[in-house]
Design an enzyme around this catalytic site. Structure first.
Site, PDB file in Angstrom:
ATOM      1  N   GLU A  93       0.807  -1.221   0.000  1.00 46.31           N
ATOM      2  CA  GLU A  93       0.000   0.000   0.000  1.00 46.31           C
ATOM      3  C   GLU A  93       0.842   1.274   0.000  1.00 46.31           C
ATOM      4  O   GLU A  93       0.897   2.012   0.996  1.00 46.31           O
ATOM      5  CB  GLU A  93      -0.960  -0.015   1.190  1.00 46.31           C
ATOM      6  CG  GLU A  93      -1.973  -1.129   1.098  1.00 46.31           C
ATOM      7  CD  GLU A  93      -3.049  -1.070   2.191  1.00 46.31           C
ATOM      8  OE1 GLU A  93      -2.836  -0.381   3.191  1.00 46.31           O
ATOM      9  OE2 GLU A  93      -4.091  -1.715   2.012  1.00 46.31           O
ATOM     10  N   GLU A 125      -6.335  -8.288  -0.336  1.00 43.49           N
ATOM     11  CA  GLU A 125      -6.754  -8.321   1.068  1.00 43.49           C
ATOM     12  C   GLU A 125      -8.238  -7.993   1.130  1.00 43.49           C
ATOM     13  O   GLU A 125      -8.716  -7.121   0.394  1.00 43.49           O
ATOM     14  CB  GLU A 125      -6.020  -7.249   1.895  1.00 43.49           C
ATOM     15  CG  GLU A 125      -4.525  -7.455   1.986  1.00 43.49           C
ATOM     16  CD  GLU A 125      -3.849  -6.369   2.833  1.00 43.49           C
ATOM     17  OE1 GLU A 125      -4.552  -5.596   3.510  1.00 43.49           O
ATOM     18  OE2 GLU A 125      -2.612  -6.305   2.794  1.00 43.49           O
TER      19      GLU A 125
HETATM   20  C1  GAL Z   1      -4.222  -2.958   5.081  1.00 47.04           C
HETATM   21  C2  GAL Z   1      -2.791  -3.415   5.215  1.00 47.04           C
HETATM   22  C3  GAL Z   1      -2.698  -4.658   6.073  1.00 47.04           C
HETATM   23  C4  GAL Z   1      -3.517  -4.489   7.315  1.00 47.04           C
HETATM   24  C5  GAL Z   1      -4.940  -4.180   6.937  1.00 47.04           C
HETATM   25  C6  GAL Z   1      -5.892  -4.034   8.102  1.00 47.04           C
HETATM   26  O1  GAL Z   1      -4.299  -1.625   4.712  1.00 47.04           O
HETATM   27  O2  GAL Z   1      -2.253  -3.693   3.955  1.00 47.04           O
HETATM   28  O3  GAL Z   1      -1.332  -4.895   6.393  1.00 47.04           O
HETATM   29  O4  GAL Z   1      -2.989  -3.470   8.091  1.00 47.04           O
HETATM   30  O5  GAL Z   1      -4.961  -2.971   6.248  1.00 47.04           O
HETATM   31  O6  GAL Z   1      -7.178  -3.729   7.655  1.00 47.04           O
END
Ligand code: GAL
Length: 692
Positions: free
Chosen positions: A177, A330
């Site tokens: 990110e 994710e």
């Molecule tokens: C994302 C990040 C992850 C984790 C997640 C939690 O932005 O890539 O490492 O922190 O959020 O929602």
């Protein structure tokens, strides 16, 4: 499934061993990843090695076929400068592989270790107040710093050499990110050098930025600052744009620094990606994505309430980065930990969301994360496994997704979204409006989604792409707020219309040129002659103005432009009613046929009912194909096409069960058999295969 879940709750460890046999069977069959992948972010370094097998068995039981590893693990890979340990990751990867689980390796560069930042403080980013970041969080690095890049290159290169040809490693994610920049002196010098290369001379830069204004004229490159506060409340518009372009290109070179050492060391077919954040706007993703093989994003619904149009548009944006299928790298297992109220997605909603991802062109859906680290900043975040190491209540739903992905995989393999409608999106336009919004109520992304929502319902498919892309394949191209267009982009749009395309410009179109200067021929700039009309004046409004015409009665709010007609064959579709005096009775929407194509200008933000009529008119005018399956409101219908088949995916996001009558018998992929009626409970999903 229920029984096995109960058994897990009472005998978690015992049951896990029962899967060993199953695992062995899988391994024998599993030589390539399945077409639809269910995944999880797994951080083996946070757990004793003796635990790994249990985790992987639980994953295997849930039909998880990919894990992302390695991200943030720099202090474990390189505990001291020049002292490396990758053995543990090799063992973790191979063990995952033995469970039929493939691996995406994340480079750990979003989290440099303490020894590194202590010895080389220049690798830490500096904020606009001159404050240098400290260790203890992540993203504390300086993305432009040459020393930091040396370290990134070293660690990424070593990882690629070590794992690039591992049979289970299918892809690489660079960093995590991208977001934070640095305003240190070294970066400022790089920015000034970048400006020198772009503008050639200070005279040219001064002219392009109209720096005589407020005596901003520069007589030396070193005088040029990095704008403060991301430029939101200060700074010459030319300078602000140049800085964001520099930021974008610097992210690209930051990424390329790692790609250059990864690419030559990995097996052919393994992809390189990074995970982005939906509409995040601090850099131009079209610049950065150029060097990647695959787009991937992190799809979070912080308030737990799924808006299929809003989320769908973000998918389509991401698909537009590479104009092909993408990954959801994710997504939340129920809830996050960083919203004001971290409400969970309702039961069955996670499954609905996973299918919504696939429907929009995702080939993988991966949960963040498998299990919360016992300490560290994100203890409350949703997971698939609790702190005790056993499944949480969501686990069976995720397992069901995995079973369904396995069932539908062969049908959905090599299928993709094909759209007749495109919506244009540009970071530069968004920035231009963000810096000089004129009304804080105008949000370019909200305006885009206002168009997207009714158009998506009618067409069941939309591409979101930049104004520079090839448009000829679309029947309809909608540009909701293209405030800034380069001359090349304007030409691209005009060529599209003269080539027979149907272009609809929304409010705030083409006010600015490539340098963020005002166009001298009013809006929509170079497109005025083609439109045969123009914007005489724009008005921000807190009032609602009535509008009437070919689309019936509607309301204008937030923004209203007074249009004029200059050509006899340009017609007025909608006019303002009694409003602010200036607009009373004046054109609000104008259109002109151009050969087989057309160009239309909508000069206001319209209410939702008006947008419905407008969307219907656009679809009819452009001759966009009507979808095969008619669905009630709240049911999202999508299609993925293969060479010989079309796979329809229906997801019920409405609050009541729905029955849908199909136009012909279709193959029910999830349950088997040919069906003519689909019963969808709330959050229900149907996957229907048809011949093409
Ligand atoms: C994302 C990040 C992850 C984790 C997640 C939690 O932005 O890539 O490492 O922190 O959020 O929602």
């Amino acid at each position: 499934m229920k029984n096995s879940f109960r058994l897990y709750q009472t005998h978690p460890w015992l049951l896990s061993f029962l899967f060993v046999a199953l695992a062995a069977q899988h391994v024998a069959a599993q030589t390539a990843p399945p077409p639809l992948l269910l995944g999880a972010a797994w951080y083996p370094e946070q757990w004793p090695e003796s635990r790994w097998n249990v985790d992987l068995e639980l994953m295997q039981n849930a039909n998880i076929h990919v894990v992302r590893v390695g991200e943030f693990a720099w202090s474990t890979f390189e505990p001291e400068e020049g002292k490396y340990d990758f053995d543990w990751l090799e063992r973790a990867i191979n063990l995952a592989g033995q469970h039929g689980i493939f691996v995406v390796i994340g480079t750990p560069t979003a989290a440099p270790p303490a020894w590194l930042t202590q010895k080389y403080p220049e690798t830490l980013r500096v904020d606009e107040n001159g404050q240098r970041a400290e260790h203890g969080n992540r993203q504390h690095f300086n993305w432009a710093d040459p020393k930091y890049r040396e370290f990134c290159r070293d660690i990424a290169g070593r990882m690629a050499k070590r794992f690039g040809h591992n049979q289970y490693v299918i892809g690489w994610q660079i960093d995590n990110e991208y977001s934070q920049t640095s305003a240190d002196e070294g970066t400022r010098k790089q920015f000034q050098d970048w400006l020198k290369a772009r503008y050639g001379s200070l005279g040219n830069l001064n002219t392009k930025w109209t720096t005589v204004y407020w005596s901003e004229t520069y007589s030396g490159w070193s005088q040029i600052p990095i704008p403060k506060n991301g430029g939101i409340d200060s700074g010459n518009p030319g300078l602000l744009l140049a800085w964001r372009r520099f930021v974008s290109e610097t992210w690209r070179s930051y990424q390329k620094n790692q790609i250059d050492v990864i690419r030559p060391n990995i097996k052919p077919g393994a992809f390189i990606t990074t995970n982005t954040m939906g509409w995040f706007k601090a850099f131009d993703h079209y610049t950065v994505e150029q060097d990647l093989d695959l787009a991937a994003w992190d799809d979070y619904i912080p308030d737990g309430h799924i808006d299929p149009a809003g989320n769908g548009a973000a998918h389509d944006l991401t698909r537009g980065f590479k104009e092909k299928n993408f990954w959801v790298m994710e997504t939340q297992p129920g809830f996050v930990n960083w919203a004001p109220v971290n409400q969970s997605i309702e039961k069955d909603g996670v499954r609905a969301l996973a299918w919504h991802d696939i429907a929009h062109g995702a080939d993988a859906v991966s949960f963040w994360q498998w299990r919360s680290a016992l300490n560290g900043q994100e203890q409350y975040h949703g997971t698939l496994i609790g702190a005790d190491g056993t499944p949480v209540p969501l686990y069976p739903e995720v397992k069901q997704i995995g079973e369904e992905f396995a069932r539908a995989g062969s049908v959905l393999a090599n299928t993709h979204v094909e759209s007749e409608v495109a919506i244009l999106h540009s970071y530069e336009s968004r920035w231009a409006i963000e810096w000089q919004p004129q009304t804080i109520e105008f949000d370019p992304v909200e305006e885009l989604v206002r168009y997207y929502r009714p158009l998506r319902e009618l067409s069941q498919s939309i591409d979101i792409v930049p104004p520079s892309t090839s448009l000829a394949k679309y029947k309809l191209v909608v540009a909701p707020a293209m405030d800034l267009l380069t001359d090349a982009e304007s030409k691209n749009l005009m060529d599209y219309v003269t080539g027979g395309g149907n272009l609809v410009l929304g409010p705030r179109s083409v006010m600015k040129d490539e340098e963020n200067s005002l166009q001298t021929n009013r809006q929509p700039g170079p497109l005025v002659p083609l439109l045969g009309g123009r914007v005489e004046r724009f008005y921000a409004t807190k009032k609602v103005f009535p509008v009437q015409g070919a689309w019936g009665s509607a309301e204008a709010h937030i923004w209203a432009e007074l249009l004029s007609v200059e050509s006899p064959d340009t017609t007025v579709l909608m006019r303002y009613g009694k409003s602010n005096g200036w607009l009373d009775g004046q054109p609000a929407v104008i259109t002109r046929k151009v050969g087989k194509g057309s160009i239309t200008y909508i000069g206001m933000c319209m209410d939702d009912a008006g947008m419905q009529h407008a969307a219907k008119w656009m679809i009819d005018t452009a001759g966009v194909q009507t979808p095969l399956i008619k669905v009630p409101a709240g049911v999202e219908a999508s299609v993925r096409y293969g060479d010989k088949n079309a796979v329809h995916i229906l997801v019920n996001f409405s609050s009541t069960p729905q029955t849908i009558t199909l136009p012909a018998p279709l193959d029910d992929v999830l349950h088997g058999g040919m069906i003519t009626t689909v019963q969808l409970p709330v959050y229900g999903v149907a996957v229907l295969n048809a011949k093409r």
